[in-house]
Scaffold this motif. Structure first.
Motif, PDB file in Angstrom:
ATOM      1  N   GLU A   1      29.048 -22.318 -25.807  1.00  9.11           N
ATOM      2  CA  GLU A   1      29.831 -21.895 -24.500  1.00  9.11           C
ATOM      3  C   GLU A   1      29.695 -20.866 -23.941  1.00  9.11           C
ATOM      4  OE1 GLU A   1      34.683 -20.814 -24.183  1.00  9.11           O
ATOM      5  OE2 GLU A   1      34.075 -21.648 -25.999  1.00  9.11           O
ATOM      6  N   GLU A   2      29.205 -21.239 -22.684  1.00  8.84           N
ATOM      7  CA  GLU A   2      29.038 -20.043 -21.618  1.00  8.84           C
ATOM      8  C   GLU A   2      30.168 -19.352 -21.300  1.00  8.84           C
ATOM      9  OE1 GLU A   2      26.030 -21.764 -18.328  1.00  8.84           O
ATOM     10  OE2 GLU A   2      27.687 -23.166 -18.727  1.00  8.84           O
ATOM     11  N   VAL A   3      30.036 -17.924 -21.419  1.00  5.73           N
ATOM     12  CA  VAL A   3      31.035 -16.932 -20.800  1.00  5.73           C
ATOM     13  C   VAL A   3      30.108 -16.182 -19.692  1.00  5.73           C
ATOM     14  CG1 VAL A   3      32.579 -15.122 -21.479  1.00  5.73           C
ATOM     15  CG2 VAL A   3      32.170 -16.851 -22.945  1.00  5.73           C
ATOM     16  N   ILE A   4      30.524 -16.441 -18.702  1.00  4.74           N
ATOM     17  CA  ILE A   4      29.626 -15.960 -17.489  1.00  4.74           C
ATOM     18  C   ILE A   4      30.240 -14.585 -16.877  1.00  4.74           C
ATOM     19  CG2 ILE A   4      28.624 -16.232 -15.134  1.00  4.74           C
ATOM     20  CD1 ILE A   4      27.691 -18.337 -17.223  1.00  4.74           C
ATOM     21  N   TYR A   5      29.376 -13.847 -16.948  1.00  2.00           N
ATOM     22  CA  TYR A   5      29.790 -12.083 -16.192  1.00  2.00           C
ATOM     23  C   TYR A   5      28.805 -12.180 -15.045  1.00  2.00           C
ATOM     24  CZ  TYR A   5      31.415 -10.912 -20.982  1.00  2.00           C
ATOM     25  OH  TYR A   5      32.143 -11.071 -22.103  1.00  2.00           O
ATOM     26  N   ASP A   6      29.606 -11.240 -14.104  1.00  2.00           N
ATOM     27  CA  ASP A   6      28.853 -11.089 -12.781  1.00  2.00           C
ATOM     28  C   ASP A   6      28.443  -9.363 -12.661  1.00  2.00           C
ATOM     29  OD1 ASP A   6      27.995 -11.026 -10.341  1.00  2.00           O
ATOM     30  OD2 ASP A   6      29.864 -11.153  -9.399  1.00  2.00           O
ATOM     31  N   ASN A   7      27.312  -8.999 -13.141  1.00  6.29           N
ATOM     32  CA  ASN A   7      27.091  -7.699 -12.913  1.00  6.29           C
ATOM     33  C   ASN A   7      27.677  -6.713 -13.437  1.00  6.29           C
ATOM     34  OD1 ASN A   7      24.954  -5.989 -11.719  1.00  6.29           O
ATOM     35  ND2 ASN A   7      26.340  -5.410  -9.868  1.00  6.29           N
ATOM     36  N   VAL A   8      28.023  -6.928 -14.929  1.00  2.27           N
ATOM     37  CA  VAL A   8      28.761  -5.882 -15.455  1.00  2.27           C
ATOM     38  C   VAL A   8      27.923  -4.939 -16.252  1.00  2.27           C
ATOM     39  CG1 VAL A   8      30.953  -7.290 -15.681  1.00  2.27           C
ATOM     40  CG2 VAL A   8      29.072  -7.382 -17.779  1.00  2.27           C
ATOM     41  N   THR A   9      28.340  -3.771 -16.767  1.00  2.97           N
ATOM     42  CA  THR A   9      27.623  -3.080 -17.544  1.00  2.97           C
ATOM     43  C   THR A   9      27.282  -3.132 -18.768  1.00  2.97           C
ATOM     44  OG1 THR A   9      29.477  -1.779 -17.981  1.00  2.97           O
ATOM     45  CG2 THR A   9      28.253  -0.967 -16.036  1.00  2.97           C
ATOM     46  N   ASN A  10      26.201  -2.774 -19.400  1.00  3.69           N
ATOM     47  CA  ASN A  10      25.727  -3.029 -20.973  1.00  3.69           C
ATOM     48  C   ASN A  10      27.164  -2.994 -21.768  1.00  3.69           C
ATOM     49  OD1 ASN A  10      23.411  -3.338 -20.021  1.00  3.69           O
ATOM     50  ND2 ASN A  10      22.645  -1.480 -20.862  1.00  3.69           N
ATOM     51  N   ASP A  11      27.787  -1.820 -21.635  1.00  3.17           N
ATOM     52  CA  ASP A  11      28.871  -1.439 -22.716  1.00  3.17           C
ATOM     53  C   ASP A  11      29.859  -2.518 -22.815  1.00  3.17           C
ATOM     54  OD1 ASP A  11      29.571  -0.613 -19.963  1.00  3.17           O
ATOM     55  OD2 ASP A  11      31.374   0.694 -20.935  1.00  3.17           O
ATOM     56  N   THR A  12      30.077  -3.112 -21.554  1.00  2.00           N
ATOM     57  CA  THR A  12      31.021  -4.369 -21.555  1.00  2.00           C
ATOM     58  C   THR A  12      30.567  -5.523 -22.308  1.00  2.00           C
ATOM     59  OG1 THR A  12      31.708  -3.609 -19.293  1.00  2.00           O
ATOM     60  CG2 THR A  12      32.241  -5.967 -20.189  1.00  2.00           C
ATOM     61  N   TYR A  13      29.368  -5.833 -22.177  1.00  2.00           N
ATOM     62  CA  TYR A  13      28.748  -7.013 -22.947  1.00  2.00           C
ATOM     63  C   TYR A  13      28.773  -6.798 -24.337  1.00  2.00           C
ATOM     64  CZ  TYR A  13      26.376  -9.235 -18.834  1.00  2.00           C
ATOM     65  OH  TYR A  13      26.185  -9.907 -17.752  1.00  2.00           O
ATOM     66  N   LEU A  14      28.495  -5.441 -24.775  1.00  2.00           N
ATOM     67  CA  LEU A  14      28.367  -5.142 -26.264  1.00  2.00           C
ATOM     68  C   LEU A  14      29.628  -5.165 -26.837  1.00  2.00           C
ATOM     69  CD1 LEU A  14      25.560  -4.798 -25.641  1.00  2.00           C
ATOM     70  CD2 LEU A  14      25.278  -2.729 -26.978  1.00  2.00           C
ATOM     71  N   ARG A  15      30.702  -4.591 -26.169  1.00  2.00           N
ATOM     72  CA  ARG A  15      32.157  -4.396 -26.598  1.00  2.00           C
ATOM     73  C   ARG A  15      32.713  -5.793 -26.980  1.00  2.00           C
ATOM     74  NH1 ARG A  15      33.552   0.746 -27.487  1.00  2.00           N
ATOM     75  NH2 ARG A  15      32.563   2.280 -26.032  1.00  2.00           N
TER      76      ARG A  15
ATOM     77  N   VAL B   1      31.259  -8.476 -27.629  1.00  2.00           N
ATOM     78  CA  VAL B   1      30.695  -9.008 -28.719  1.00  2.00           C
ATOM     79  C   VAL B   1      31.464  -8.431 -30.088  1.00  2.00           C
ATOM     80  CG1 VAL B   1      28.845  -9.208 -30.536  1.00  2.00           C
ATOM     81  CG2 VAL B   1      28.338  -9.678 -28.023  1.00  2.00           C
ATOM     82  N   GLU B   2      31.629  -7.112 -30.085  1.00  2.00           N
ATOM     83  CA  GLU B   2      32.226  -6.365 -31.188  1.00  2.00           C
ATOM     84  C   GLU B   2      33.684  -6.746 -31.355  1.00  2.00           C
ATOM     85  OE1 GLU B   2      32.634  -1.622 -32.271  1.00  2.00           O
ATOM     86  OE2 GLU B   2      33.317  -2.510 -30.194  1.00  2.00           O
ATOM     87  N   ASN B   3      34.488  -7.190 -30.189  1.00  2.00           N
ATOM     88  CA  ASN B   3      35.749  -7.511 -30.298  1.00  2.00           C
ATOM     89  C   ASN B   3      35.992  -8.946 -30.329  1.00  2.00           C
ATOM     90  OD1 ASN B   3      35.981  -8.629 -27.452  1.00  2.00           O
ATOM     91  ND2 ASN B   3      36.415  -6.628 -26.819  1.00  2.00           N
ATOM     92  N   GLY B   4      35.032  -9.823 -30.181  1.00  2.00           N
ATOM     93  CA  GLY B   4      35.285 -11.159 -30.517  1.00  2.00           C
ATOM     94  C   GLY B   4      35.409 -12.055 -29.396  1.00  2.00           C
ATOM     95  N   ARG B   5      35.295 -11.478 -28.151  1.00  2.00           N
ATOM     96  CA  ARG B   5      35.707 -12.250 -27.026  1.00  2.00           C
ATOM     97  C   ARG B   5      34.121 -13.127 -26.758  1.00  2.00           C
ATOM     98  NH1 ARG B   5      34.244 -11.669 -20.988  1.00  2.00           N
ATOM     99  NH2 ARG B   5      36.045 -13.189 -20.072  1.00  2.00           N
ATOM    100  N   LEU B   6      33.167 -12.339 -27.186  1.00  2.00           N
ATOM    101  CA  LEU B   6      31.924 -13.144 -27.350  1.00  2.00           C
ATOM    102  C   LEU B   6      31.454 -13.264 -28.741  1.00  2.00           C
ATOM    103  CD1 LEU B   6      29.710 -11.236 -24.397  1.00  2.00           C
ATOM    104  CD2 LEU B   6      30.838 -13.444 -24.408  1.00  2.00           C
ATOM    105  N   ASP B   7      30.457 -14.155 -29.195  1.00  2.00           N
ATOM    106  CA  ASP B   7      29.948 -14.158 -30.523  1.00  2.00           C
ATOM    107  C   ASP B   7      28.423 -13.544 -30.255  1.00  2.00           C
ATOM    108  OD1 ASP B   7      32.109 -15.499 -31.835  1.00  2.00           O
ATOM    109  OD2 ASP B   7      31.420 -17.245 -30.566  1.00  2.00           O
ATOM    110  N   VAL B   8      27.792 -13.727 -29.145  1.00  2.00           N
ATOM    111  CA  VAL B   8      26.300 -13.685 -28.896  1.00  2.00           C
ATOM    112  C   VAL B   8      25.910 -13.334 -27.400  1.00  2.00           C
ATOM    113  CG1 VAL B   8      25.716 -16.136 -28.634  1.00  2.00           C
ATOM    114  CG2 VAL B   8      23.954 -14.519 -29.759  1.00  2.00           C
ATOM    115  N   ILE B   9      24.807 -12.637 -27.375  1.00  2.00           N
ATOM    116  CA  ILE B   9      24.327 -12.356 -26.134  1.00  2.00           C
ATOM    117  C   ILE B   9      22.676 -12.603 -26.541  1.00  2.00           C
ATOM    118  CG2 ILE B   9      23.524 -10.924 -24.199  1.00  2.00           C
ATOM    119  CD1 ILE B   9      25.934  -9.166 -25.248  1.00  2.00           C
ATOM    120  N   LEU B  10      22.242 -13.615 -25.668  1.00  2.00           N
ATOM    121  CA  LEU B  10      20.965 -14.177 -26.016  1.00  2.00           C
ATOM    122  C   LEU B  10      19.877 -13.482 -24.679  1.00  2.00           C
ATOM    123  CD1 LEU B  10      21.416 -17.886 -26.525  1.00  2.00           C
ATOM    124  CD2 LEU B  10      20.963 -15.940 -28.105  1.00  2.00           C
TER     125      LEU B  10
END
Length: 289
Positions: free
Chosen positions: A181-195, A197-206
């Protein structure tokens, strides 16, 4: 911590996610605006006359093209490759920083002469652009939660998982093709992506293995890891230029191959990729896509 990170404070606005693994060449590249440059003069002739080459890059993709916090100067693995290649061709270089979605269009319509931004060499792109010989070899990986690897062992386990990133990347398409399932981000910072995943909003970053490894190491306080066994989509990267600019391509290749042979690119790789030599094919088993 990486030697590079010991010496330079890297802005978290430098993104590792959106890279240049764009799907195809983007719809904008097929518009009528591409014919704006009707000159029969080759790009190489123009470059020689002007004594400089104009290169597009994002300036936000760590560690290939970015600004350190303590300096306004553009640097990075591919930025320094471009600088050295221009120097060996007795040319000045001017960088034009722009968003990823605009880079290929700018090459195609002649607004810039060349571009480098971790741009994958693919069959589809080679139908529409010319490339230098490759100087980076890599593959896809996944950032997942540390405790359970987000329940992912193989690409088939992406079914139903929430995959974060930009909409127009090869990696997002791989995820979608495997049921993510796509979760689309628009030019956010690395810490946003990684956090996320940590908090469960995402499962994975490819994304690219080397870029992801550096991002995770730069943010050790976030409880995520690069998947230890998942390796897919072998890839090569190079400098991109307008289709059929044969002389420009030959000149760029001459400089690139000199740099590969004399170890310059290996040295730059080790500087920017924490000791890794990305000019060599990785010694891992990679699943084809």
């Amino acid at each position: 911590m990486l030697e590079l990170l010991k010496n330079k404070r890297i802005s978290t606005s430098a993104s590792f996610i959106v890279g240049a693994a764009l799907i195809g060449v983007l719809g904008a590249c097929s518009s009528g605006s591409e014919s704006a440059d009707e000159s029969t003069e080759s790009v190489w002739d123009k470059v020689q006359e002007e004594g400089k080459i104009v290169a597009a890059t994002s300036g936000t993709l760590y560690p290939t093209s970015y600004h350190a916090d303590d300096s306004d100067e553009l640097t990075g693995f591919e930025v320094e490759i471009l600088r050295e290649a221009a120097n060996r061709l007795d040319l000045d270089i001017e960088f034009s920083e722009m968003g990823i979605d605009n880079i290929l269009t700018a090459v195609n319509n002649g607004r810039v002469d060349i571009a480098a931004n971790d741009i994958d060499i693919t069959e589809d792109r080679e139908e529409k652009f010319s490339f230098s010989d490759p100087y980076k070899h890599s593959y896809g990986s996944a950032i997942v939660r540390s405790d359970d690897l987000s329940g992912i062992e193989t690409l088939d386990d992406l079914e139903g998982k929430k995959a974060g990133g930009a909409a127009t990347t090869i990696y997002m398409q791989i995820g979608v093709d495997h049921g993510a399932e796509e979760v689309i981000y628009d030019n956010v910072t690395n810490d946003t992506y990684l956090r996320d995943v940590e908090n469960g909003r995402l499962d994975v970053i490819l994304n690219d293995y080397y870029l992801q490894s550096l991002a995770v190491e730069a943010l050790p306080e976030i409880d995520v890891v690069v998947h230890p066994t998942l390796a897919y989509f072998p890839s090569i990267q190079g400098i991109i230029m307008k289709k059929d600019e044969t002389e420009l391509q030959e000149q760029i290749n001459s400089a690139i191959n000199e740099m590969l042979e004399d170890g310059t690119i290996t040295e730059l790789s080790q500087q920017f990729f924490g000791g890794a030599d990305v000019s060599q094919e990785p010694d891992v088993e990679i699943e084809e896509q």
